[in-house]
Design an enzyme around this catalytic site. Structure first.
Site, PDB file in Angstrom:
ATOM      1  N   ASN A 180       0.784  -1.182  -0.194  1.00 24.04           N
ATOM      2  CA  ASN A 180      -0.032   0.019  -0.132  1.00 24.04           C
ATOM      3  C   ASN A 180       0.733   1.163   0.050  1.00 24.04           C
ATOM      4  O   ASN A 180       1.971   1.395   0.552  1.00 24.04           O
ATOM      5  CB  ASN A 180      -0.955   0.059   1.018  1.00 24.04           C
TER       6      ASN A 180
ATOM      7  N   CYS B 271      -3.971   0.521  -2.684  1.00 23.35           N
ATOM      8  CA  CYS B 271      -3.753  -0.826  -1.835  1.00 23.35           C
ATOM      9  C   CYS B 271      -2.913  -1.441  -2.595  1.00 23.35           C
ATOM     10  O   CYS B 271      -2.420  -1.273  -3.622  1.00 23.35           O
ATOM     11  CB  CYS B 271      -5.189  -1.491  -1.879  1.00 23.35           C
TER      12      CYS B 271
ATOM     13  N   GLU C 220       0.272   5.065   0.716  1.00 25.83           N
ATOM     14  CA  GLU C 220      -0.414   6.230   1.255  1.00 25.83           C
ATOM     15  C   GLU C 220      -0.129   7.479   0.768  1.00 25.83           C
ATOM     16  O   GLU C 220       0.801   7.793   0.214  1.00 25.83           O
ATOM     17  CB  GLU C 220      -0.648   6.154   2.838  1.00 25.83           C
TER      18      GLU C 220
ATOM     19  N   CYS D 236      -9.968  -5.300  -0.036  1.00 21.89           N
ATOM     20  CA  CYS D 236     -11.295  -4.376   0.209  1.00 21.89           C
ATOM     21  C   CYS D 236     -11.862  -4.582  -1.217  1.00 21.89           C
ATOM     22  O   CYS D 236     -11.609  -5.005  -2.258  1.00 21.89           O
ATOM     23  CB  CYS D 236     -10.670  -2.970   0.104  1.00 21.89           C
TER      24      CYS D 236
ATOM     25  N   GLU E  81      -2.999  -4.758  -3.139  1.00 23.51           N
ATOM     26  CA  GLU E  81      -3.406  -5.630  -4.338  1.00 23.51           C
ATOM     27  C   GLU E  81      -3.305  -4.695  -5.578  1.00 23.51           C
ATOM     28  O   GLU E  81      -3.115  -5.242  -6.637  1.00 23.51           O
ATOM     29  CB  GLU E  81      -4.781  -6.285  -4.039  1.00 23.51           C
TER      30      GLU E  81
HETATM   31  N1  THU Z   1      -5.379  -1.807   2.402  1.00 17.20           N
HETATM   32  C1  THU Z   1      -4.723  -2.413   1.366  1.00 17.20           C
HETATM   33  O1  THU Z   1      -3.548  -2.138   1.020  1.00 17.20           O
HETATM   34  N2  THU Z   1      -5.461  -3.463   0.888  1.00 17.20           N
HETATM   35  C2  THU Z   1      -6.730  -3.750   1.131  1.00 17.20           C
HETATM   36  O2  THU Z   1      -7.285  -4.658   0.713  1.00 17.20           O
HETATM   37  C3  THU Z   1      -7.233  -2.976   2.504  1.00 17.20           C
HETATM   38  C4  THU Z   1      -6.708  -1.864   2.662  1.00 17.20           C
HETATM   39  C5  THU Z   1      -4.618  -0.442   2.803  1.00 17.20           C
HETATM   40  C6  THU Z   1      -5.014   0.920   2.450  1.00 17.20           C
HETATM   41  C7  THU Z   1      -4.491   1.934   3.713  1.00 17.20           C
HETATM   42  O3  THU Z   1      -3.455   2.062   3.137  1.00 17.20           O
HETATM   43  C8  THU Z   1      -4.555   0.818   4.584  1.00 17.20           C
HETATM   44  O4  THU Z   1      -4.644  -0.309   4.150  1.00 17.20           O
HETATM   45  C9  THU Z   1      -5.689   1.250   5.815  1.00 17.20           C
HETATM   46  O5  THU Z   1      -6.906   1.286   5.256  1.00 17.20           O
END
Ligand code: THU
Length: 134
Positions: free
Chosen positions: A42, A53, A44, A90, A55
Site C-alpha cells: 500500500n 492498496c 498512502e 477491500c 493488491e
Molecule cells: N489496504 C490495502 O492495501 N489493501 C486492502 O485490501 C485493504 C486496505 C490499505 C489501504 C490503507 O493504506 C490501509 O490499508 C488502511 O486502510
C-alpha cells in the site's frame, strides 16, 4: 509456486509499505500465468483518497509490464510490525481483480503459519464485469 511461497513473497513485499497515516501495512504477491510474481504494497498519501492498496499496486504493475492473466494472489497486512490473523482484500481491489481473474483464481490469506485459500468467486460472487458490457 506453492501458496506458502507466495505468502512469503507477500510478507517481503509488505516491508516496502508506505503507510504513515494509518500505520496499517499491507503486502501482496500476484502470480501471473507466465510464472512471474508481481509484488505490491500500500502507498498512502497525505490527501488520503489517492492511497493505493497493495493488491492494486501489484495488478497495475503486472498489467503495465504486459501480463494480464493471473493464477493467484497472497495478501498479508497488519498494524506496524504486527501481522494480523487475516487481511481480506477491500471491495475496490476485488473489483480490480475481477477484471483480470477467473472464478478459480486463488486468494491466499492469513499468515505464513495459518494459510487460508479461497477461490475468487467465493470472495466476489455475482460480480459485474466485462461480460456484462458485451
Ligand atoms: N489496504 C490495502 O492495501 N489493501 C486492502 O485490501 C485493504 C486496505 C490499505 C489501504 C490503507 O493504506 C490501509 O490499508 C488502511 O486502510
Amino acid at each position: 509456486m506453492t501458496d506458502q511461497e507466495l505468502m512469503t513473497l507477500a510478507v517481503a513485499a509488505r516491508e516496502n509499505a508506505y503507510a504513515p497515516y494509518s500505520g496499517f501495512r499491507v503486502g501482496a504477491a500476484l502470480l501471473g500465468k507466465s510464472g512471474k510474481v508481481y509484488s505490491g504494497c500500500n502507498v498512502e498519501n497525505a490527501a488520503y483518497s489517492p492511497t493505493n492498496c497493495a493488491e492494486r499496486t501489484a495488478v497495475f504493475k503486472a498489467v503495465s509490464e504486459g501480463e494480464q492473466e493471473f493464477s493467484a494472489i497472497a495478501i498479508v497486512g497488519g498494524n506496524g510490525d504486527e501481522l494480523a490473523e487475516f487481511c481480506a482484500p477491500c471491495g475496490v481491489c476485488r473489483q480490480v481483480l475481477a477484471e483480470f481473474c477467473d472464478a478459480d483464481f486463488r486468494v491466499v490469506l492469513g499468515t505464513p503459519e495459518r494459510i487460508k485459500s479461497y477461490s475468487f468467486s467465493e470472495l466476489l460472487p455475482y460480480s459485474f464485469g466485462k461480460k456484462d458490457l458485451e
